[in-house]
Every structure is written in C-alpha cells, then in structure tokens.
Write a protein that holds these residues in place. Structure first.
Motif, short mmCIF file in Angstrom:
data_model
loop_
_atom_site.label_atom_id
_atom_site.label_comp_id
_atom_site.label_asym_id
_atom_site.label_seq_id
_atom_site.Cartn_x
_atom_site.Cartn_y
_atom_site.Cartn_z
N ARG A 161 1.90 -15.02 -8.89
CA ARG A 161 0.58 -15.60 -8.62
C ARG A 161 -0.36 -14.65 -7.88
O ARG A 161 -1.56 -14.75 -8.01
N ASP A 162 0.20 -13.73 -7.08
CA ASP A 162 -0.67 -12.93 -6.21
C ASP A 162 -0.12 -11.51 -6.05
O ASP A 162 0.80 -11.29 -5.27
N VAL A 163 -0.68 -10.58 -6.78
CA VAL A 163 -0.25 -9.18 -6.70
C VAL A 163 -0.53 -8.59 -5.32
O VAL A 163 0.25 -7.81 -4.79
N PRO A 185 -4.40 -6.97 -12.95
CA PRO A 185 -3.62 -7.18 -11.73
C PRO A 185 -2.12 -7.15 -12.00
O PRO A 185 -1.50 -8.16 -12.33
N THR A 200 3.30 -9.00 -12.96
CA THR A 200 1.96 -9.21 -13.49
C THR A 200 1.41 -10.53 -13.00
O THR A 200 2.13 -11.54 -12.97
N GLN A 201 0.16 -10.53 -12.59
CA GLN A 201 -0.46 -11.73 -12.03
C GLN A 201 -0.96 -12.65 -13.15
O GLN A 201 -1.61 -12.21 -14.08
N ASP A 203 -2.62 -16.79 -13.99
CA ASP A 203 -3.35 -17.90 -13.38
C ASP A 203 -2.43 -19.09 -13.17
O ASP A 203 -1.48 -19.29 -13.89
#
Length: 203
Positions: A161-163, A185, A200-201, A203
């Motif tokens: 979710r968050d790189v 990202p 890999t980020q 959504d």
C-alpha cells in the motif's frame, strides 16, 4: 453499483431510445420487481433490462475487466488456473532469512503448513492470501555479479500500500534498494541471499 444500459439501436424496437436508465444491481426481491414494474409502466420509456449478479471474487473481477480483450478459453485444455499459490525462495540460513522476512518486513508464519515433513528446513510466510516458502538449501545463484537493480534479475513482486513507508524501514535498517526506473511507485531490494524482491504500490 449500477449498470448504464447501452444505447444500441439493435437492442431497442423502432431504433428509438427515449431514455437511458441507470438500473441498480440489487437482488431479485419484491422491492426490485416493484421498481421495475413502475418504470416499465411508463409507456414513453423503452428499456432493455440487463440484470446481473455482483461478482465478489477477485478472479471474477479480473475476468470481467479483461473480458473485452481476453482470448477465448480453450474449454478442452483449460485446467482451471485460479491464482499464484506460493513462491519458493532458497536461503542459506533459515534464521537469518526469517529475521529479514518476519522481523523486518513483518510477514507472518503460516503455522498450518508442515515444516517437519520435508527433507530440509523451511518456513511458510503469508503474503496476503498467498505465500512465500523459504527453503534452507544451497543457493545456486552467485552472490557477486548480480545487477544492482533487482528489476533486471529473477525477482518476486509483492503488492503493497505504501512504498514510502517501506523505504523508511529499509533506510533505518541500512538495506540498499533501487526505485523503479519508470517512475512508478515501486522499490527493489534483495534479501540476505541476494534474492531480488520488488514491492509495487497498489491502490
């Protein structure tokens, strides 16, 4: 969720469309039937009704999104691919690898998978609904001469979710990494046995 009914002349009598109807996808209940009867009762509205059930599984959603461009399914040879079950990763020292995957990356061990029925040491780690199988076996890949950027090597990709949060974790641990060359990202790093990992980020 709603379906926008197609404004296609072939679907409607007299090649005429008076209204476009947004029809909610709801279960086949008396309430829905009542709504449809009220709409159909207005003779000025010509409607082509499309009713479908909501698809909840990831497989169904992917198939629906790709149905326009997907190749026809060969029913005779279709053996029913569902998803990726696990990825096997070789490690020289199980404890060292568990420190990386479990303590640094926060992956949880799947205690239900057998560890003592195989002729080598290992561990199963959850990655969402799939797994990584760590196997303590000699790694045939050399430690030297590997590309700096893990994306140019054999690698395992994990969706996160968050790189930026992972980047901070790797920075604090002093673990080198590279970012995606395309600017998306994603971050690439290596485990203690130089196995390349991509995060890999999504959504």
């Amino acid at each position: 969720m709603a379906i926008l009914l197609p404004a296609t002349s072939a679907l409607l009598p007299q090649n005429k469309l008076n209204h476009v109807l947004i029809c909610p996808i709801v279960p086949n209940t008396p309430a829905r039937k009542n709504i449809i009867q009220k709409v159909i009762g207005n003779s000025d509205i010509r409607m082509h009704r499309v009713l479908t059930k909501a698809k909840t599984s990831l497989e169904a959603e992917v198939r629906a999104k790709d149905s326009v461009t997907a190749e026809p399914v060969d029913e005779e040879n279709d053996f029913g691919v569902v998803n990726l079950h696990h990825v096997g990763i070789l490690c020289e020292n199980l404890e060292r690898s568990l420190d990386f995957y479990q303590n640094l990356l926060g992956l949880k061990i799947n205690e239900a998978r057998p560890h003592d029925k195989l002729p080598y040491r290992g561990a199963w780690l959850w990655v969402g609904s799939e797994m990584i199988h760590l196997m303590e076996l000699p790694n045939p890949d050399p430690f030297t001469g590997r590309p700096e950027h893990g994306g140019r090597d054999r690698h395992t990709c994990i969706a996160i979710r968050d790189v930026s949060k992972l980047k901070a974790i790797l920075d604090k641990a002093g673990i080198p990494y590279t970012l995606s060359r395309s600017g998306r990202p994603a971050i690439f790093t290596r485990d203690p046995d130089t196995n390349a990992l991509e995060f890999t980020q999504v959504d």
